[in-house]
Design a protein around this motif. Sequence first.
Motif, mmCIF file in Angstrom:
data_model
loop_
_atom_site.group_PDB
_atom_site.id
_atom_site.type_symbol
_atom_site.label_atom_id
_atom_site.label_comp_id
_atom_site.label_asym_id
_atom_site.label_seq_id
_atom_site.Cartn_x
_atom_site.Cartn_y
_atom_site.Cartn_z
ATOM 1 N N PRO A 239 0.817 -1.225 0.000
ATOM 2 C CA PRO A 239 0.000 0.000 0.000
ATOM 3 C C PRO A 239 0.849 1.274 0.000
ATOM 4 O O PRO A 239 0.485 2.268 -0.632
ATOM 5 N N TYR A 240 1.983 1.228 0.714
ATOM 6 C CA TYR A 240 2.855 2.404 0.776
ATOM 7 C C TYR A 240 3.564 2.638 -0.560
ATOM 8 O O TYR A 240 3.733 3.783 -0.996
ATOM 9 N N ILE A 241 3.978 1.546 -1.192
ATOM 10 C CA ILE A 241 4.639 1.667 -2.498
ATOM 11 C C ILE A 241 3.674 2.240 -3.521
ATOM 12 O O ILE A 241 4.021 3.131 -4.311
ATOM 13 N N LEU A 242 2.433 1.758 -3.494
ATOM 14 C CA LEU A 242 1.419 2.289 -4.407
ATOM 15 C C LEU A 242 1.167 3.761 -4.122
ATOM 16 O O LEU A 242 1.091 4.575 -5.059
ATOM 17 N N LEU B 251 1.747 6.943 -6.650
ATOM 18 C CA LEU B 251 0.631 7.849 -6.975
ATOM 19 C C LEU B 251 0.846 9.240 -6.394
ATOM 20 O O LEU B 251 -0.049 10.095 -6.488
ATOM 21 N N LYS B 252 2.024 9.443 -5.773
ATOM 22 C CA LYS B 252 2.386 10.724 -5.161
ATOM 23 C C LYS B 252 1.445 11.117 -4.020
ATOM 24 O O LYS B 252 1.191 12.294 -3.764
ATOM 25 N N LEU B 253 0.929 10.094 -3.321
ATOM 26 C CA LEU B 253 0.051 10.333 -2.181
ATOM 27 C C LEU B 253 0.820 10.348 -0.862
ATOM 28 O O LEU B 253 0.345 10.891 0.137
ATOM 29 N N ILE B 254 1.993 9.700 -0.853
ATOM 30 C CA ILE B 254 2.846 9.743 0.338
ATOM 31 C C ILE B 254 4.272 10.097 -0.100
ATOM 32 O O ILE B 254 4.666 9.863 -1.247
ATOM 33 N N ARG B 255 5.019 10.651 0.827
ATOM 34 C CA ARG B 255 6.382 11.077 0.533
ATOM 35 C C ARG B 255 7.373 9.919 0.620
ATOM 36 O O ARG B 255 7.129 8.926 1.300
ATOM 37 N N GLY B 256 8.493 10.122 -0.055
ATOM 38 C CA GLY B 256 9.558 9.128 0.012
ATOM 39 C C GLY B 256 10.072 8.928 1.422
ATOM 40 O O GLY B 256 10.522 7.833 1.780
ATOM 41 N N THR B 257 10.011 9.978 2.245
ATOM 42 C CA THR B 257 10.472 9.863 3.623
ATOM 43 C C THR B 257 9.677 8.808 4.389
ATOM 44 O O THR B 257 10.236 8.043 5.175
ATOM 45 N N VAL B 258 8.367 8.771 4.148
ATOM 46 C CA VAL B 258 7.500 7.794 4.814
ATOM 47 C C VAL B 258 7.826 6.385 4.347
ATOM 48 O O VAL B 258 7.982 5.464 5.155
ATOM 49 N N LEU B 259 7.946 6.215 3.037
ATOM 50 C CA LEU B 259 8.232 4.892 2.485
ATOM 51 C C LEU B 259 9.585 4.377 2.957
ATOM 52 O O LEU B 259 9.718 3.218 3.355
ATOM 53 N N ARG B 260 10.612 5.238 2.937
ATOM 54 C CA ARG B 260 11.951 4.811 3.367
ATOM 55 C C ARG B 260 11.952 4.372 4.825
ATOM 56 O O ARG B 260 12.598 3.388 5.187
ATOM 57 N N ALA C 132 32.614 32.315 1.963
ATOM 58 C CA ALA C 132 32.474 33.348 0.931
ATOM 59 C C ALA C 132 31.339 33.024 -0.038
ATOM 60 O O ALA C 132 30.603 33.908 -0.472
ATOM 61 N N ALA C 133 31.190 31.742 -0.375
ATOM 62 C CA ALA C 133 30.131 31.307 -1.287
ATOM 63 C C ALA C 133 29.612 29.949 -0.839
ATOM 64 O O ALA C 133 30.359 29.152 -0.267
ATOM 65 N N ILE C 134 28.331 29.722 -1.095
ATOM 66 C CA ILE C 134 27.682 28.464 -0.727
ATOM 67 C C ILE C 134 27.176 27.800 -2.003
ATOM 68 O O ILE C 134 26.295 28.328 -2.690
ATOM 69 N N TYR C 135 27.738 26.648 -2.324
ATOM 70 C CA TYR C 135 27.305 25.873 -3.483
ATOM 71 C C TYR C 135 26.382 24.750 -3.013
ATOM 72 O O TYR C 135 26.579 24.179 -1.937
ATOM 73 N N ALA C 136 25.379 24.419 -3.823
ATOM 74 C CA ALA C 136 24.512 23.275 -3.502
ATOM 75 C C ALA C 136 24.092 22.602 -4.797
ATOM 76 O O ALA C 136 23.773 23.272 -5.790
ATOM 77 N N TYR C 137 24.079 21.259 -4.768
ATOM 78 C CA TYR C 137 23.763 20.460 -5.948
ATOM 79 C C TYR C 137 22.681 19.441 -5.577
ATOM 80 O O TYR C 137 22.846 18.671 -4.631
ATOM 81 N N GLY C 138 21.579 19.435 -6.328
ATOM 82 C CA GLY C 138 20.498 18.496 -6.058
ATOM 83 C C GLY C 138 19.772 18.110 -7.332
ATOM 84 O O GLY C 138 20.051 18.653 -8.410
ATOM 85 N N ASP C 139 18.811 17.169 -7.182
ATOM 86 C CA ASP C 139 18.118 16.712 -8.396
ATOM 87 C C ASP C 139 16.634 16.437 -8.213
ATOM 88 O O ASP C 139 15.958 16.083 -9.179
ATOM 89 N N THR C 140 16.095 16.570 -6.998
ATOM 90 C CA THR C 140 14.665 16.318 -6.791
ATOM 91 C C THR C 140 14.083 17.373 -5.855
ATOM 92 O O THR C 140 14.805 18.194 -5.271
ATOM 93 N N ILE C 141 12.762 17.291 -5.672
ATOM 94 C CA ILE C 141 12.075 18.205 -4.775
ATOM 95 C C ILE C 141 12.591 18.074 -3.342
ATOM 96 O O ILE C 141 12.524 19.020 -2.549
#
Length: 200
Positions: free
Chosen positions: A41-44, A48-57, A169-178
Amino acid sequence: MKNIAFFDFDGTITSTDSYTPFIFQTIPASRMKKGKFLLAPYILGYRLKLIRGTVLRSKIFKLGFAGLDADEIQQKGLSFSQSYLPQIIRPQALERIQWHLAQGDHVVVVSASMDVYLKPWCTQYGLDLLCSEVDTINGKITGIYKNGDCSREVKKQRILDNYDLSLYAAIYAYGDTIEDQAMLSLATHGFYRWQPINPR
């Protein structure tokens, strides 16, 4: 003043997810079979974008790892970092990390994946690490993370708790998802899927 650079791991430093392969290589077959049924149920809901990856993990981690021998999982994590991770590391990402290091920048991996395999990989390259940390009691894994799932707002908060960004002096950040957006909001030089985004 030197710079600091924060890198998401899965999908940014790597070309694909590392968490799932580690799960399949590590969790006992009997638990895997039971978990597929209980987690359906959690995977589904995730698909379906009804629960976050944090919950599933967190559900996967508890069902898969609670009660397992901590030393054994640490050894499997070390083996995974040495044998599997090199296969999925993006050459572009490693080059960028090494460029930052050559500039004298402070480089930090910030990930929702587990310390048991991220820590040895980061140690190999001299990188700091903020991630989901496996909790243990009496040599057994509890099935929860010490400081929660390190994603979304937690990534940002963990950074702010561990680094005084005014010192750089500068802050770099690299990401790929929400799940990286909060972290990216801290950057003066942000990169989303390796494309530059507007600095704050």
